[in-house]
Design an enzyme around this catalytic site. Structure first.
Site, mmCIF file in Angstrom:
data_model
loop_
_atom_site.group_PDB
_atom_site.id
_atom_site.type_symbol
_atom_site.label_atom_id
_atom_site.label_comp_id
_atom_site.label_asym_id
_atom_site.label_seq_id
_atom_site.Cartn_x
_atom_site.Cartn_y
_atom_site.Cartn_z
ATOM 1 N N GLN A 717 0.823 -1.215 0.000
ATOM 2 C CA GLN A 717 0.000 0.000 0.000
ATOM 3 C C GLN A 717 0.852 1.258 0.000
ATOM 4 O O GLN A 717 0.452 2.293 -0.544
ATOM 5 C CB GLN A 717 -0.933 0.007 1.211
ATOM 6 C CG GLN A 717 -2.042 -1.012 1.128
ATOM 7 C CD GLN A 717 -2.866 -0.859 -0.143
ATOM 8 O OE1 GLN A 717 -3.517 0.160 -0.361
ATOM 9 N NE2 GLN A 717 -2.848 -1.876 -0.996
ATOM 10 N N HIS A 720 1.523 3.004 -3.359
ATOM 11 C CA HIS A 720 0.454 3.655 -4.118
ATOM 12 C C HIS A 720 0.766 5.115 -4.403
ATOM 13 O O HIS A 720 0.548 5.617 -5.500
ATOM 14 C CB HIS A 720 -0.876 3.556 -3.363
ATOM 15 C CG HIS A 720 -1.707 2.392 -3.785
ATOM 16 N ND1 HIS A 720 -2.209 2.257 -5.055
ATOM 17 C CD2 HIS A 720 -2.129 1.295 -3.097
ATOM 18 C CE1 HIS A 720 -2.901 1.129 -5.140
ATOM 19 N NE2 HIS A 720 -2.869 0.526 -3.966
ATOM 20 N N GLU A 786 -8.863 1.618 5.645
ATOM 21 C CA GLU A 786 -9.382 1.126 4.364
ATOM 22 C C GLU A 786 -9.166 -0.384 4.281
ATOM 23 O O GLU A 786 -10.072 -1.137 3.941
ATOM 24 C CB GLU A 786 -8.674 1.840 3.220
ATOM 25 C CG GLU A 786 -9.085 1.354 1.835
ATOM 26 C CD GLU A 786 -8.208 1.929 0.734
ATOM 27 O OE1 GLU A 786 -8.619 1.845 -0.443
ATOM 28 O OE2 GLU A 786 -7.113 2.445 1.029
ATOM 29 N N HIS A 787 -7.936 -0.824 4.563
ATOM 30 C CA HIS A 787 -7.591 -2.246 4.566
ATOM 31 C C HIS A 787 -7.100 -2.634 5.952
ATOM 32 O O HIS A 787 -6.275 -1.922 6.532
ATOM 33 C CB HIS A 787 -6.482 -2.558 3.560
ATOM 34 C CG HIS A 787 -6.752 -2.098 2.168
ATOM 35 N ND1 HIS A 787 -6.293 -0.879 1.686
ATOM 36 C CD2 HIS A 787 -7.446 -2.679 1.145
ATOM 37 C CE1 HIS A 787 -6.674 -0.744 0.425
ATOM 38 N NE2 HIS A 787 -7.373 -1.820 0.076
ATOM 39 N N ASP A 820 -7.351 -6.868 -3.935
ATOM 40 C CA ASP A 820 -7.234 -5.838 -4.968
ATOM 41 C C ASP A 820 -7.546 -6.383 -6.348
ATOM 42 O O ASP A 820 -7.929 -5.616 -7.240
ATOM 43 C CB ASP A 820 -5.808 -5.264 -4.964
ATOM 44 C CG ASP A 820 -5.681 -4.034 -4.082
ATOM 45 O OD1 ASP A 820 -6.700 -3.605 -3.511
ATOM 46 O OD2 ASP A 820 -4.562 -3.519 -3.944
ATOM 47 N N HIS A 879 -54.053 15.384 5.884
ATOM 48 C CA HIS A 879 -53.617 14.027 6.187
ATOM 49 C C HIS A 879 -54.706 13.276 6.977
ATOM 50 O O HIS A 879 -55.029 12.123 6.681
ATOM 51 C CB HIS A 879 -52.321 14.053 7.013
ATOM 52 C CG HIS A 879 -51.085 14.317 6.207
ATOM 53 N ND1 HIS A 879 -50.870 15.491 5.545
ATOM 54 C CD2 HIS A 879 -49.994 13.529 5.969
ATOM 55 C CE1 HIS A 879 -49.693 15.445 4.932
ATOM 56 N NE2 HIS A 879 -49.143 14.260 5.164
#
Length: 893
Positions: A717, A720, A786-787, A820, A879
């Site tokens: 990661q 990235h 995230e992970h 992934d 109503h």
């Protein structure tokens, strides 16, 4: 096209300027850059495009001379060829369309390719009158110089500059003009009248215009000074000659011959400028319209009354004369303090406005009162536009500081300093908004890994050595400077919204360096666009099968049916979102995995139209892997665009790109900003999957973890991007085990092709040592990664403790990379802590849920009193009545 050369040192230069002001361009030969006559001309120009040629080129300080001329309002500065031959790179910062070069035919033969990209006009000095020899030579120059378009559109111009007393024949002007070559002549040989030995400017101007009509007339669009169309008429050679002579709007009428517009009605026109279109077969007359207007129906134009600012200006001009005595409008015109107060009031409200609707509203108010002040002081809208045009010609930029009276940032800084001064204890250093949150000092010494040859290492902390506040700081991500990003994205989105495909093509050329002929590829996609080697095809097919199987299992085919009480049945059922846009980052990258992760759940959900947006490669094609996936998921279009412009195209639709209902997919900060911007615009009617930030991963490891595996997952990661963040929670690791992981991080990182990225992301990441799994899971759930990877003994036992995470990878044999690409789960996940409230992309992302209810007579009778009482409490009689009329029938009341 005829261009007059006017010497500002001549005694009659002002008369010549007036005589030839209707021509689109004039070359002004200026004695000096600060010449008073020149400065006055440029300051007061009206739709003019003056090319200024210094009589003496300043070779000692050329840039100062050029900047002064351009800032003063010159459309172009004409430099001698020697200026570029000496050092062409010195002028590379000046926009190409603002520079022209004067040179001989012989000098053009020596022109380097770099000069072709620096100037927009080549002025060829021709010492002899036009002849077959020099005409052919000039045409060859034009063919070479005009091979490509300018960066901002249009062609480079080639101008034949003849000597002071040369009077070419109209046939020569026509011959050169048909080859796209303009003629530069001394103003002394031109005339508005028909004179022996001189060229009539009307005849010379029209000698290169070609009629495509049998009657030889020329369609003429008449516009006002704001460029708003007033009507369409026809011109003849004689009417144009008369227009140049009188400076008035004169046209051709089949019933009246020469038609002096407004001669009988009083709605005359002062001619401001005459242009010919790019095909040289139509004219545009810019006029100052007098009287009631251009149209015989006594309105401003034949296509209806004016709108927008032009209409407001006309209305205010009228109200200044006719406003009733004592009215608010008259007070505004007569009371300077009142209009000043309103301008200050609206300016403040505009500064405080935050929603698009409020900003538009307050801007309109401010413009209204600003124009009131203009009209009250005899300033026209054209005067304001002239100031804007003058500023747009400047190339030197102001520093952009606000005056001290209005400098909000300075005031806030002073207040902050004053507040800090009264605090007894020393204050911690303040962070700017662009800085990441301050992390606590490492409890374990760690070296920075930023140096090219230094050790690549993460910061290290011990949980029990950190205060509660220090632990909270570790949970924070770097602050994204969203205001600056939004400011960059808004004009891109607006341009695509307003101009569609044309804007997409321009932005793709600008940002991706790719000149496209079209913006989309429509299904069915050609086999040639998705040619793959067999190994790649098998890999994509296997990944597709796994992802499809997992996402198909998520689909709930049966509606949820619940009888909440006898006779009252409530139902919830799902329906696909009809049109979805999927953003797949690309360009130089190859990302079929993202296309799979977005396209498969959309197809499983049953979306009727799938549009995939991805940037093109430099050759204008889309990578075959993505095209193959687009084919497999049944995409209808592939939009060849990236960034904010792709999001805008899908959100609003263009001529070739369908408008979608939801946009999904990862991207950089500009893509995310565009997604969020279009989502809050109610006119777009589009939703998004989730906000997104930099990639992140958190690993929880105990003594059963394999150091090489842990390090490889962290690096997967960290590569990235430089803003990625990875975290290792070490549960009871010995110093030796932790050291082994750190050694693996350094050694494996140095073997990666993206090691330079890792050298920046890893030092921003950290290890935190904890004593128990309870501490580890508590920190992980608060971080909401995230992970999340569980490198733990019997890791599956701890999954039930996970409350916040995008996706969890359980055990030593479950690397994040599998998620992934091919295991089946989705890799489009919430980042930046959004896993606390968002799910990753799944089949439900592409579905909407609808509820229904059905009541029997008995069911309504049983629930009716409850509904009527609650409606009474809320004061909603209609109503209550909708139930009451039925209850009376049921109960026979």
């Amino acid at each position: 096209m005829i261009i007059p050369r006017i010497d500002l040192a001549a005694e009659d230069c002002k008369a010549q300027l007036s005589a030839y002001r209707l021509l689109p361009n004039q070359v002004l030969v200026a004695p000096t850059a600060d010449n008073a006559t020149l400065q006055t001309i440029l300051k007061n120009q009206n739709k003019d495009a003056y090319w200024v040629q210094p009589a003496q080129f300043d070779s000692q300080d050329p840039l100062a001379q050029i900047h002064m001329l351009l800032d003063a309002g010159s459309d172009k500065v004409v430099l001698p060829y020697a200026a570029f031959a000496a050092d062409a790179s010195a002028f590379s910062h000046i926009p190409q369309e603002r520079l022209a070069v004067a040179l001989t035919l012989a000098e053009f033969e020596q022109v380097q390719a770099s000069l072709l990209s620096l100037v927009s006009v080549f002025i060829l000095t021709i010492n002899d009158p036009p002849s077959s020899t020099n005409t052919e030579a000039i045409k060859r120059v034009a063919q070479a110089a005009q091979a490509g378009l300018l960066p901002r559109g249009g062609i480079k111009r080639v101008v034949a500059s003849f000597s002071e007393n040369t009077v070419p024949q109209l046939a020569s002007i026509t011959d050169l003009g048909r080859a796209g070559i303009d003629i530069l002549l001394s103003s002394n040989v031109l005339s508005k009248d028909i004179q022996e030995g001189k060229l009539n400017i009307g005849q010379a101007f029209m000698s290169t215009v070609v009629s495509d009509r049998a009657d030889g007339l020329f369609p003429t669009v008449v516009v006002d000074e704001q460029g708003i169309s007033l009507g369409l008429v026809y011109s003849s050679l004689d009417s144009v000659v008369e227009s140049f002579k009188t400076g008035k709007g004169v046209y051709f009428s089949r019933t009246r011959g020469l038609w002096h517009k407004g001669a009988s009605s009083g709605s005359t026109q002062d001619l401001v400028k005459v242009h010919v279109d790019c095909d040289s077969d139509a004219l545009q007359f810019t006029v100052h319209q007098h009287g009631t207007g251009f149209c015989h129906n006594n309105i401003r134009g034949c296509f209806g009354p004016s709108s927008g600012l032009a209409h407001l200006d006309q209305t205010l001009q009228s109200r200044r004369i006719s406003a009733p005595a004592g009215s608010y409008t008259q007070r505004l015109f007569n009371d300077s303090n009142l209009v000043k107060s309103k301008i200050m009031e609206e300016a403040e409200e505009l500064c405080d406005a935050s929603t698009p609707e409020d900003i538009a509203w307050e801007t309109a108010d401010l413009i209204y009162f600003a124009l009131v002040k203009c009209v009250a002081n005899g300033v026209t809208l054209r005067d304001v536009e002239q100031q804007l045009e003058n500023r747009s010609r400047k190339i030197s930029r102001r520093p952009g500081h606000a005056k001290p009276k209005w400098d909000v940032s300075a005031k806030e800084a002073l207040l902050a300093a004053a507040a800090a001064a009264v605090v007894a204890a020393p204050a911690a250093p303040q962070l700017t908004v662009a800085d990441p949150p301050a992390a606590p000092k490492p409890a374990v010494a760690a070296q920075s890994g930023s140096a090219k040859s230094g050790r690549i290492s993460m910061k290290s902390y011990k949980m029990n050595a950190l205060s509660a506040d220090e632990q909270k700081k570790l949970l924070l991500r770097p602050i994204i400077q969203s205001d600056d990003i939004m400011a960059r994205v808004k004009p891109i989105v607006q341009s695509v919204r307003e101009r569609g495909d044309a804007a997409l093509l321009e932005l793709t050329a600008k940002f991706d360096g790719v000149q496209l002929q079209s913006t989309v590829i429509s299904a069915p996609f050609s086999p040639e666009s998705m040619i793959l080697d067999e190994q790649t095809r098998r890999a994509i097919d296997q990944a597709y099968d796994n992802i499809q199987k997992f996402h198909a299992a998520q689909l709930q085919d049966q509606a949820l049916v619940v009888e909440t009480m006898p006779g009252v049945v409530c139902t919830r059922f799902s329906r696909p979102i009809e049109r979805v846009g999927l953003y797949v980052p690309g360009g130089t990258a190859v990302l079929p995995s993202t296309a799979l992760m977005l396209g498969i759940p959309a197809a499983v959900a049953g979306c009727s139209e799938i549009v995939i947006a991805t940037p093109p490669r430099k050759d204008g094609s889309i990578v075959p892997e993505v095209m193959y996936v687009a084919h497999k998921v049944g995409a209808s279009k592939v939009l060849m665009a990236g960034g904010a412009q792709a999001v805008a195209a899908m959100a609003y639709g263009t001529e070739s790109c369908p408008k979608v209902d939801k946009i999904c997919g990862p991207g950089n900060q500009y893509v995310t900003a565009a997604k969020m911007l279009t989502q809050i615009d109610s006119s777009s009617l589009v939703s998004i999957d989730m906000p997104a930030g930099p990639s992140e991963l958190l690993v929880i490891a105990d003594m059963t973890s394999v150091p090489a595996y842990v390090a490889s997952d962290l690096l997967s990661q960290a590569e990235h991007g430089t803003d990625s963040q990875v975290v290792l929670i070490a549960v009871g690791l010995t110093a030796e085990h932790l050291s082994a992981i750190e050694d693996e991080v350094h050694e494996q990182a140095n073997r990666l092709p993206r090691v330079d990225i890792v050298r920046e992301s890893i030092p921003k990441s950290y290890i935190i040592a904890v004593d128990s799994m309870e501490e580890a899971m508590k920190f992980s759930n608060e971080y909401a990664p995230e992970h999340l990877i569980l490198h733990l003994e019997e890791a599956e036992r701890h999954v039930e403790q996970v409350m916040n995470a995008g996706s969890v990878f359980v055990g030593h044999w479950s690397p994040e990379s599998c998620g992934d690409y091919a295991s089946g789960t989705n890799h489009t996940l919430p980042t930046y802590g959004y896993a606390r409230m968002y799910s990753g992309v799944n089949t439900d992302t592409f579905l909407k849920h609808i509820t229904s209810q059905q009541l029997t007579k008995e069911g309504l009778d049983a629930i009716g009193d409850t509904v009527m009482r609650l409606a009474e409490i809320e004061g909603l009689e209609a109503h209550r009545n909708a139930v009451g009329v039925r209850i009376r029938d049921i109960r026979g009341l």
